[in-house]
Design an enzyme around this catalytic site. Sequence first.
Site, PDB file in Angstrom:
ATOM      1  CD  GLU A 114      42.133  13.830  32.009  1.00 60.41           C
ATOM      2  OE1 GLU A 114      42.190  13.787  30.774  1.00 60.41           O
ATOM      3  OE2 GLU A 114      42.848  14.579  32.699  1.00 60.41           O
TER       4      GLU A 114
ATOM      5  N   GLY B  87      43.760  25.689  36.376  1.00 68.46           N
ATOM      6  CA  GLY B  87      43.675  24.775  37.505  1.00 68.46           C
ATOM      7  C   GLY B  87      42.594  25.101  38.513  1.00 68.46           C
TER       8      GLY B  87
ATOM      9  CE  LYS C  66      40.879  22.030  31.830  1.00 71.99           C
ATOM     10  NZ  LYS C  66      39.960  23.164  31.962  1.00 71.99           N
TER      11      LYS C  66
ATOM     12  CB  VAL D 223      52.419  33.180  32.029  1.00 65.05           C
ATOM     13  CG1 VAL D 223      53.186  34.038  33.019  1.00 65.05           C
ATOM     14  CG2 VAL D 223      50.933  33.483  32.097  1.00 65.05           C
TER      15      VAL D 223
ATOM     16  NE  ARG E 144      46.054  31.286  27.697  1.00 70.82           N
ATOM     17  CZ  ARG E 144      46.963  30.808  28.524  1.00 70.82           C
ATOM     18  NH1 ARG E 144      48.249  31.074  28.309  1.00 70.82           N
ATOM     19  NH2 ARG E 144      46.630  30.055  29.560  1.00 70.82           N
TER      20      ARG E 144
ATOM     21  NE  ARG F 173      54.030  31.817  35.945  1.00 70.76           N
ATOM     22  CZ  ARG F 173      52.871  31.415  35.424  1.00 70.76           C
ATOM     23  NH1 ARG F 173      51.740  31.899  35.923  1.00 70.76           N
ATOM     24  NH2 ARG F 173      52.843  30.530  34.442  1.00 70.76           N
TER      25      ARG F 173
ATOM     26  CG  ASN G 214      47.180  26.561  27.790  1.00 70.21           C
ATOM     27  OD1 ASN G 214      48.100  26.085  28.420  1.00 70.21           O
ATOM     28  ND2 ASN G 214      45.954  26.577  28.260  1.00 70.21           N
TER      29      ASN G 214
END
Length: 453
Positions: free
Chosen positions: A209, A165, A116, A305, A302, A346, A300
Amino acid sequence: MFESVLVANRGEIARRIVRTVKCMGLRAIAVHSEADTDLPFVREADEAFLLGPAAPAQSYLDVAKVIEACRATGARAVHPGYGFLAENAAFARAVIDAGLVWVGPAPDAIERMGDKINARNLMEAAGVPVAAGTREPVTGLPQALAAAAEIGYPVMVKTAGGGGGIGMGVAHDEAGLAGAFQTAVRAAERFSGRTGSEGGGAGPAILLERYIQRARHVEVQILGTADGTVVALGERDCSVQRRHQKVVEESPSPGVTPELRERMLAAAVRAGEAVGYRGAGTVECLVDADEQDFVFLEMNTRLQVEHPVTELVTGVDLVEQQLRVAAGEPVTFTAAPPRGHAIELRVYAEDPKRFFPGPGKIDVWEEPAGPGIRLDSGYVAGNTVTPFYDPLMAKLCVHGDDREEALARAREAVAAFRVEGPKNNLPFLAELLDDAEFAGGDYDTGLVARMRS
């Protein structure tokens, strides 16, 4: 185009990828653990290969076994889905070194965006807004205290590596920083598999941050094409979260103005161009709901979700485009403004009040159906949700001409969805859809916490 694809994942995302692979006339190959032998994704693939025991380290995370599966089945390409090895640069290199096609960005792009701190520095250099924060790894509490004093409280404390997270915390003063820093250090040690006493005594890398008090979590879907072009396919609002984990996503974001949307999409394209991105990726941002401004959060490398909401408003099959880009073919769509509104909910095997996992055998599984409803599920009646993996059972997605219609369809679909056996969060989703703050669209990442306070 390669003729076969091995899906290096499980559950609903493996099933979803298998569906597109077969629709394209390609051979779909599944890999699975002993615990997942009876799941739909295994049966629906053209061929399945047993990796090993239920423990992820002995199955889905075992690089050598996945490469062995490719050789045994004659797979020509590997799609990693999300999670597990999806953002593992070493795995991507192992796939490529084995003479196979990696369905994802180049390993060096995964590596550069996986840290990050490095990612935010690279984004800042590319002209993407970032929050005030540390440009070098923070490895000790004295250094963290000094950095926080310079940044100004409150600050967000998080690990430099890893995602989802885990280990994140907010510190409002020096006392709070000490606790949040230790939480992040422990999470970093779990993620890396090493402790601060190794490697010369330096602790894990931590990032600080500036914390945005009323923030929305909004991400932009990008696609890097085979010819080097990076396009943005709209944004998704992912602000409904528990323990910094997403639960509901929607597109377009009800909290983003057209002017802010234009700036965010342009910044996301710059982010992709800065790393020569290829394939599907997501640029995550934090939006200051009061100031209508944004900063880069992470990238990300990829498929996400929550990619179905983008597919529903754009009509683009992102998995198909991933496969085409990986094969060096041009994409088969023309970018157009999103149509209508989509919401993803979800459905987890978890307690709907405290959100603790509640695995078990599924005795009843009755899926909702109808216009504007899409269900990406990993289970059917008779299957067992085991404690070895993430408790996500399905993603209930709806599309409407506008947000009001999408919300109405979501309420009807949740009411029609019957799951008996394991605990599930359908009661919470029904409660959320009726919550005035969510229904009004003016919510932020603190919504679930307020609902449960």
